[in-house]
Enzyme design. Structure first.
Site, PDB file in Angstrom:
ATOM      1  N   LYS A 142      46.481  29.088  52.806  1.00 43.80           N
ATOM      2  CA  LYS A 142      46.936  27.728  52.480  1.00 43.80           C
ATOM      3  C   LYS A 142      46.021  26.733  53.148  1.00 43.80           C
ATOM      4  CE  LYS A 142      49.784  24.850  50.604  1.00 43.80           C
ATOM      5  NZ  LYS A 142      48.668  23.875  50.466  1.00 43.80           N
ATOM      6  N   LYS A 183      40.769  26.986  53.630  1.00 38.17           N
ATOM      7  CA  LYS A 183      40.246  25.635  53.446  1.00 38.17           C
ATOM      8  C   LYS A 183      39.138  25.678  52.404  1.00 38.17           C
ATOM      9  CE  LYS A 183      41.280  21.602  55.349  1.00 38.17           C
ATOM     10  NZ  LYS A 183      42.641  21.167  55.725  1.00 38.17           N
ATOM     11  N   THR A 211      52.279  13.939  55.910  1.00 35.89           N
ATOM     12  CA  THR A 211      51.506  14.045  57.148  1.00 35.89           C
ATOM     13  C   THR A 211      51.937  12.976  58.141  1.00 35.89           C
ATOM     14  OG1 THR A 211      49.603  14.975  55.981  1.00 35.89           O
ATOM     15  CG2 THR A 211      49.198  14.018  58.146  1.00 35.89           C
ATOM     16  N   ASN A 263      44.998   7.267  54.134  1.00 29.95           N
ATOM     17  CA  ASN A 263      46.364   7.595  53.717  1.00 29.95           C
ATOM     18  C   ASN A 263      47.279   7.847  54.910  1.00 29.95           C
ATOM     19  OD1 ASN A 263      48.434   8.292  51.826  1.00 29.95           O
ATOM     20  ND2 ASN A 263      48.013  10.444  52.215  1.00 29.95           N
ATOM     21  N   SER A 309      53.933  20.848  51.659  1.00 32.60           N
ATOM     22  CA  SER A 309      53.227  21.684  50.685  1.00 32.60           C
ATOM     23  C   SER A 309      53.958  23.016  50.510  1.00 32.60           C
ATOM     24  CB  SER A 309      51.782  21.939  51.132  1.00 32.60           C
ATOM     25  OG  SER A 309      50.946  20.859  50.804  1.00 32.60           O
TER      26      SER A 309
END
Length: 428
Positions: free
Chosen positions: A68, A104, A188, A219, A356
């Site tokens: 992930k 990643k 996040t 963000n 996620s």
């Protein structure tokens, strides 16, 4: 980021190993990524020319579940960088007790130089190149630096075209209409907010008397600034890649966010345009923000922002790493000596991968939760794991970063031992 960053990240692991008894098998497996892929992505540009972009995907470890991790678009992306980030994701997923391993991906590109059509062709071309390397039960993608829900939607759609079946679970951070989750776009920052609200009271810090500086107004940085501002904390400084602003009496974060969205910069927010309130302020650099005399510093930009060169100048009492790897191991040692409490990225910014995970679960079940349900699940998970890390820190008398790695290492070791180790086979 270079290969040295993975070595730098490994220093943190070595510190935790002093307090953990893990098998030789586990230690050996964590030294190297399980699989690395480098690809070339040909893209037909709008002017008819052909450009070749380099792309990468690394699955560092999948002992606890499928890989992930996000996909970033940035000129500095390299295989070494992606491998280091996958290493961090391995520990982040274990720390949050998620059924994932670490992975990643990235493409070496400046996305600001591409048109929207070129960006779509690049994103779909990336999936064409790595389709056999990823999957709902193999390796799941997510947004990262300069990627967003639109790009994730293109990637999921392209993978579905290749597999000839709708496959929403291969990508998280998608648009809601394509199987995305409520709350993913703010996860996040929201997760970081819960970590801060859990630990700052342990030091007697109350919102109204806590000053905060946020480096990075993308963000996550903009959202955490606004959440803190709304909760009563005094956000006195923010910055982006072009510079920043400081006002000792506090900033009007909603106005800054609006200005940033309209003008792509924060440096002019209080000195021009009617959208903002006129208050006394200073224009500062990113480097100056890191050394402000504030209670809390939040690095929310890129890696290696605080190093041995500027760590001695940091005055904040508490640092919360919303960015990945903003502090080098050599700087960590200096900050520890100064008595500065650092709360690590693998805990602080884990809200993104947590939601996620919730999106992946929803995709697999075909049952979707409301925003309230998602936010409550995120809050419970972040607070629970923060308290675990805090207890370990107090038990062993170590800093929060070492404590986080101790917890993650224990969970990884348990998973690897469950498959059998040398000690098991020798009957020890």
């Amino acid at each position: 980021m270079s290969q040295s960053l993975l070595a730098d990240a490994s220093v943190r692991l070595e510190q935790a190993l002093k307090y953990v008894s893990i098998s030789d098998d586990a230690f050996s497996r964590l030294k190297y990524p399980k699989a690395s892929l480098s690809v070339s992505i040909p893209v037909r540009m709008d002017d008819g020319s052909l450009r070749i972009f380099q792309g990468y995907r690394v699955r560092y470890d999948d002992t606890r579940g499928p890989g992930k991790g996000g996909v970033r678009y940035h000129p500095s992306v390299s295989l070494d960088e992606v491998q280091s980030l996958a290493f961090w994701m391995t520990f982040k997923c274990a720390l949050l007790n998620l059924p994932f391993g670490g992975a990643k991906g990235g493409i070496t590109v400046n996305p600001k130089e591409l048109s929207r059509a070129e960006l779509e062709r690049l994103s779909r071309g990336y999936i064409e190149a790595i389709a056999d390397f990823i999957g709902t039960d193999v390796d799941i993608l997510a947004p990262d630096v300069y990627t967003n829900e639109m790009i994730m939607g293109w990637m999921m759609d392209q993978y579905s075209i290749i597999r000839r079946r709708i496959s929403p679970g291969v990508v998280t951070g998608k648009p809601l209409t394509m199987g995305g989750s409520q709350g993913r776009d703010t996860a996040t920052a929201t997760g970081a907010f819960h970590v801060m609200n859990t630990v700052l009271p342990k030091f007697g810090q109350i919102p109204e008397k806590t000053t905060i500086a946020v480096q990075g107004f993308g963000n996550a940085g903009a959202q955490i600034a606004q959440l803190l501002n709304k909760a009563g904390y005094k956000v006195v400084a923010v910055s982006d890649s072009q510079g920043g602003i400081y006002a000792s009496q506090g900033l009007d974060i909603p106005s800054i966010r609006q200005y940033k969205q309209n003008h792509l910069t924060v440096t002019g927010v209080y000195c021009k345009d009617s959208v903002c309130n006129i208050i006394d302020h200073e224009v500062i650099t990113n480097e100056q923000l890191l050394t402000l005399d504030v209670d809390v510093l939040i690095p929310a930009a890129l890696e290696k922002q605080i190093t041995e060169k500027n760590a001695h100048d940091v005055k904040a009492k508490y640092i919360f790493e919303v960015a990945n790897g903003p502090i080098t191991s050599s700087a960590d040692a200096i900050l520890n000596t100064k008595g500065i409490h650092v709360f690590p990225d693998i805990l602080v910014n884990a809200g993104g991968v947590t939601v996620s995970y919730l999106e992946w679960v929803q995709n697999r079940n075909g049952l979707y939760w409301s925003l309230t349900e998602v936010q409550e699940r995120l809050k419970v998970r972040m607070i629970e794991e923060t308290e675990v890390v805090w207890r370990i820190s107090q038990e062993f008398g170590v800093n929060m970063r070492t404590s986080a790695y101790i917890n993650a290492l224990n969970r990884l070791n348990e998973a690897m031992s469950a498959k059998g180790t040398r000690d098991y086979y020798q009957g020890i």
